[in-house]
Scaffold this active site. Structure first.
Site, mmCIF file in Angstrom:
data_model
loop_
_atom_site.group_PDB
_atom_site.id
_atom_site.type_symbol
_atom_site.label_atom_id
_atom_site.label_comp_id
_atom_site.label_asym_id
_atom_site.label_seq_id
_atom_site.Cartn_x
_atom_site.Cartn_y
_atom_site.Cartn_z
ATOM 1 N N ARG A 47 0.843 -1.199 0.000
ATOM 2 C CA ARG A 47 0.000 0.000 0.000
ATOM 3 C C ARG A 47 0.873 1.241 0.000
ATOM 4 O O ARG A 47 1.996 1.226 0.493
ATOM 5 C CB ARG A 47 -0.921 0.037 1.233
ATOM 6 C CG ARG A 47 -1.984 -1.038 1.244
ATOM 7 C CD ARG A 47 -2.905 -0.877 2.440
ATOM 8 N NE ARG A 47 -3.818 -2.007 2.561
ATOM 9 C CZ ARG A 47 -4.666 -2.172 3.570
ATOM 10 N NH1 ARG A 47 -4.718 -1.271 4.540
ATOM 11 N NH2 ARG A 47 -5.466 -3.216 3.608
ATOM 12 N N SER A 145 -8.032 -1.076 0.782
ATOM 13 C CA SER A 145 -9.073 -1.352 1.765
ATOM 14 C C SER A 145 -9.748 -0.054 2.216
ATOM 15 O O SER A 145 -10.202 0.723 1.390
ATOM 16 C CB SER A 145 -8.480 -2.130 2.946
ATOM 17 O OG SER A 145 -9.507 -2.590 3.800
ATOM 18 N N HIS A 146 -9.776 0.199 3.524
ATOM 19 C CA HIS A 146 -10.498 1.362 4.055
ATOM 20 C C HIS A 146 -9.626 2.613 4.126
ATOM 21 O O HIS A 146 -10.069 3.653 4.621
ATOM 22 C CB HIS A 146 -11.025 1.048 5.456
ATOM 23 C CG HIS A 146 -9.927 0.794 6.458
ATOM 24 N ND1 HIS A 146 -9.109 -0.304 6.369
ATOM 25 C CD2 HIS A 146 -9.514 1.490 7.539
ATOM 26 C CE1 HIS A 146 -8.237 -0.273 7.367
ATOM 27 N NE2 HIS A 146 -8.462 0.804 8.083
ATOM 28 N N LYS A 155 -2.844 -6.468 -3.751
ATOM 29 C CA LYS A 155 -2.798 -7.685 -2.939
ATOM 30 C C LYS A 155 -2.891 -8.910 -3.847
ATOM 31 O O LYS A 155 -3.701 -8.938 -4.778
ATOM 32 C CB LYS A 155 -3.945 -7.695 -1.924
ATOM 33 C CG LYS A 155 -3.891 -8.862 -0.943
ATOM 34 C CD LYS A 155 -4.989 -8.770 0.105
ATOM 35 C CE LYS A 155 -6.339 -9.067 -0.475
ATOM 36 N NZ LYS A 155 -7.382 -9.264 0.566
ATOM 37 N N GLU A 389 -11.302 -11.311 12.524
ATOM 38 C CA GLU A 389 -10.371 -10.325 13.059
ATOM 39 C C GLU A 389 -11.123 -9.229 13.795
ATOM 40 O O GLU A 389 -12.247 -8.876 13.418
ATOM 41 C CB GLU A 389 -9.568 -9.679 11.931
ATOM 42 C CG GLU A 389 -8.681 -10.619 11.161
ATOM 43 C CD GLU A 389 -7.837 -9.858 10.140
ATOM 44 O OE1 GLU A 389 -6.605 -9.989 10.209
ATOM 45 O OE2 GLU A 389 -8.411 -9.157 9.296
ATOM 46 N N GLU A 390 -10.463 -8.633 14.759
ATOM 47 C CA GLU A 390 -11.070 -7.545 15.539
ATOM 48 C C GLU A 390 -11.371 -6.324 14.680
ATOM 49 O O GLU A 390 -12.195 -5.484 15.019
ATOM 50 C CB GLU A 390 -10.136 -7.195 16.700
ATOM 51 C CG GLU A 390 -9.434 -5.867 16.661
ATOM 52 C CD GLU A 390 -8.432 -5.705 15.518
ATOM 53 O OE1 GLU A 390 -8.171 -4.551 15.154
ATOM 54 O OE2 GLU A 390 -7.930 -6.720 14.999
ATOM 55 N N SER A 391 -10.723 -6.231 13.517
ATOM 56 C CA SER A 391 -10.912 -5.086 12.627
ATOM 57 C C SER A 391 -12.096 -5.275 11.675
ATOM 58 O O SER A 391 -12.144 -4.664 10.612
ATOM 59 C CB SER A 391 -9.639 -4.828 11.826
ATOM 60 O OG SER A 391 -9.254 -5.987 11.102
#
Length: 544
Positions: A47, A145-146, A155, A389-391
């Site tokens: 990224r 992504s975000h 990716k 995942e926590e995300s």
């Protein structure tokens, strides 16, 4: 500290200049001696930002050529599926990548009128394409992504459908940097105007087969029959057409509250730091949908590549991703006829409420470092029922126990929230409150702080011996980990646990920050004490 713009629309003068951003993509050339301008694969690919010379045409040329060489050496000889999200740099990067892939005579498939392709759709497509195929097919997703609108990302997804592990990405990364250092002399490339005429390129519909198969993983009928009022905000991302197709095929009448596609993401509310960041788990970025929550029985959103989910309920508003993961796991194992021996996967920075729920179900926990790649093999083989995942990223198996996607899938997690609400007549927030009554209330927090390359390297090398204290927040330390308990892989940092709390510290793989995750089952004050002691330890280790 919360920025004054948090939760508010970004001022027009702060929006990215798309024309200048794309010009910088082609004009700026990375200086390979500068660490921040090299190709660098973190937990979710390479990224960067074209203004900062960290995501430019030369990077994509080099990465793609390196990937072509890797595929040849690895015997991956099938179709390269290519998906992009709605970030401004994604389409230019796709053009660059195609020029190299096609010059290397690699067969490629890209989207047709649905120009954008969500990450989970690409993962699903790779898995489907490899069923009964004599060739090995793989793919790339061009997305950061975000991340903010000025960023780009690249990716690689393997034939197993999931993101490539470090044993692969390190080969690609090293070779790409070597190609950059040699002034791109090893690049094979065709002219841009020859892309669409290439015999190696096929334009297809990625989205319809994915949507048609959703009934194999989600009970679409029960959602339709419940006649729920469902609100959806794609946040300007790549899956807008997915939700339109869901309405067309299943007749759910999802209310898509925002159908804008704008690479400046001007419709977004600013995140906690005043930046535009399409984070569907942030109450600030999601403020517009949260404001509409009482209008719907359940509402949800996704980030630009649709690998993350954001669940908004009447009972709790925007759910903490950890809370929803716990509910999703409980519901799936209570309503699917999967084999008893299946594992539940979680990252070690996810809430311990998940541990308590998994234990109550008499299931086995598989705890891994940060990165969805650790769940790929288990999901692919069907030994891992769920990986999260926590995300706010997760995926799970189909109803019959076979693989659906081996990358994060925000669509199925959102639809699962609708299935839960339709089936149980309670939304996921109400169920989580019952968990709190049974297991206690969890206080969870993540703190980010600036860290340069050298400081992140020091944090990554922390060892058990670096923790000299016997207590954490006035409780005896029970364990210190530098390797995850599930697969023994390195954390790239460490985790410290006590009877009632824990913290984990690790450097970001994609940003110049370090992250501290902490949780307490006692109180908010106890949580803050854990965070403070964790910060003191990290500062001492990276600045000493």
């Amino acid at each position: 500290m919360i920025n004054k713009l948090a939760g508010k629309k970004a001022p027009k003068e702060t929006l990215v200049n798309v024309k200048e951003l794309i010009n910088a993509y082609y004009k700026n050339k990375p200086e390979v001696k500068e660490q921040t301008q090299k190709v660098s694969f973190g937990t979710s690919g390479h990224r960067g930002n074209s203004f900062k010379s960290s995501f430019n045409e030369n990077h994509i040329l080099a990465i793609t050529q390196a990937l072509c060489e890797y595929r040849k050496n690895a015997g991956i000889n099938g179709i390269m599926h290519i998906g992009i999200d709605t970030h401004a740099l994604s389409e230019p990067a796709q053009i660059t990548a195609l020029k190299v892939f096609l010059a290397n005579k690699i067969k490629c498939k890209i989207a047709n009128k649905y120009k954008f392709t969500p990450t989970p759709v690409l993962s699903f497509t790779i898995l489907e394409s490899n069923k009964n195929s004599e060739f090995l097919n793989d793919g790339i997703v061009i997305t950061p992504s975000h991340n903010p609108p000025s960023d780009g990302g690249y990716k690689y997804n393997m034939p197993n459908g999931g993101p490539a592990d470090t044993d692969v990405t390190s080969i690609i990364e090293n070779r790409a940097n070597e190609i950059l250092k040699n002034d791109l002399k090893d690049i094979k490339v065709i002219d841009e105007d020859k892309i669409m005429q290439s015999e190696y390129l096929e334009v297809i519909d990625f989205i319809t087969p994915y949507v048609e198969s959703l009934e194999t993983i989600i009970d679409m009928n029960i959602i339709k029959e419940a006649k729920l009022k469902i609100g959806v905000d794609p946040l300007g991302g790549s899956g807008l057409e997915v939700y339109k197709k869901i309405n067309e095929i299943y007749g759910l009448e999802l209310d898509i509250v925002n159908q804008k596609i704008d690479p400046t993401f001007s419709f977004m509310s600013c995140d906690h730091d005043g930046k535009i960041r399409m984070d569907c788990s942030s109450k600030y970025a999601m403020s517009s949908l949260i404001d509409l929550s009482k209008k719907y029985d359940i509402a949800f959103a996704n980030d630009p590549d649709f690998d993350r989910h954001g669940i908004v309920t009447k009972s709790m508003g925007l759910m903490n991703p950890n809370h929803y993961l716990a509910v999703a796991i409980w519901y799936l194992f209570s309503n699917r006829t999967w084999k008893d021996e299946l594992y539940v996967g979680k990252t070690l920075v996810s809430s311990s409420m998940i541990d308590k729920v998994v234990n109550s179900l008499n299931k086995k926990l598989f705890e891994v470092p940060v990165g969805f790649k650790w769940f790929v093999e288990g999901l692919h083989k069907g030994t891992l029922a769920f990986g999260g995942e926590e995300s706010a990223g997760a995926s799970f198996l189909r109803k019959d126990g076979t693989a659906w996607s081996t990358d994060k899938d925000g669509v199925i997690l959102n639809l699962l929230a609708a299935e839960i609400t339709a089936n149980l007549k309670r939304d996921p927030g109400e169920i989580y409150k019952e968990f709190e009554e049974e297991f206690g209330k969890a206080y969870y927090k993540r703190v980010d702080a600036p860290a340069n390359f050298e400081q992140k390297a020091k944090l990554k090398k922390l060892s058990v011996e670096d923790i000299t204290s016997k207590t954490l927040a006035k409780e005896e330390i029970e364990a210190i980990y530098t390797n995850a308990s599930g697969n023994k892989a390195s954390i790239g940092g460490l985790k410290v646990t006590t009877k009632s709390g824990w913290f984990a510290a690790r450097p970001s793989g994609t940003e110049d920050i370090y992250k501290i995750y902490a949780e307490s089952f006692i109180s908010e004050e106890h949580l803050e004490l854990i965070v403070k002691e964790a910060q003191d330890l990290v500062i001492k280790s990276i600045e000493g």
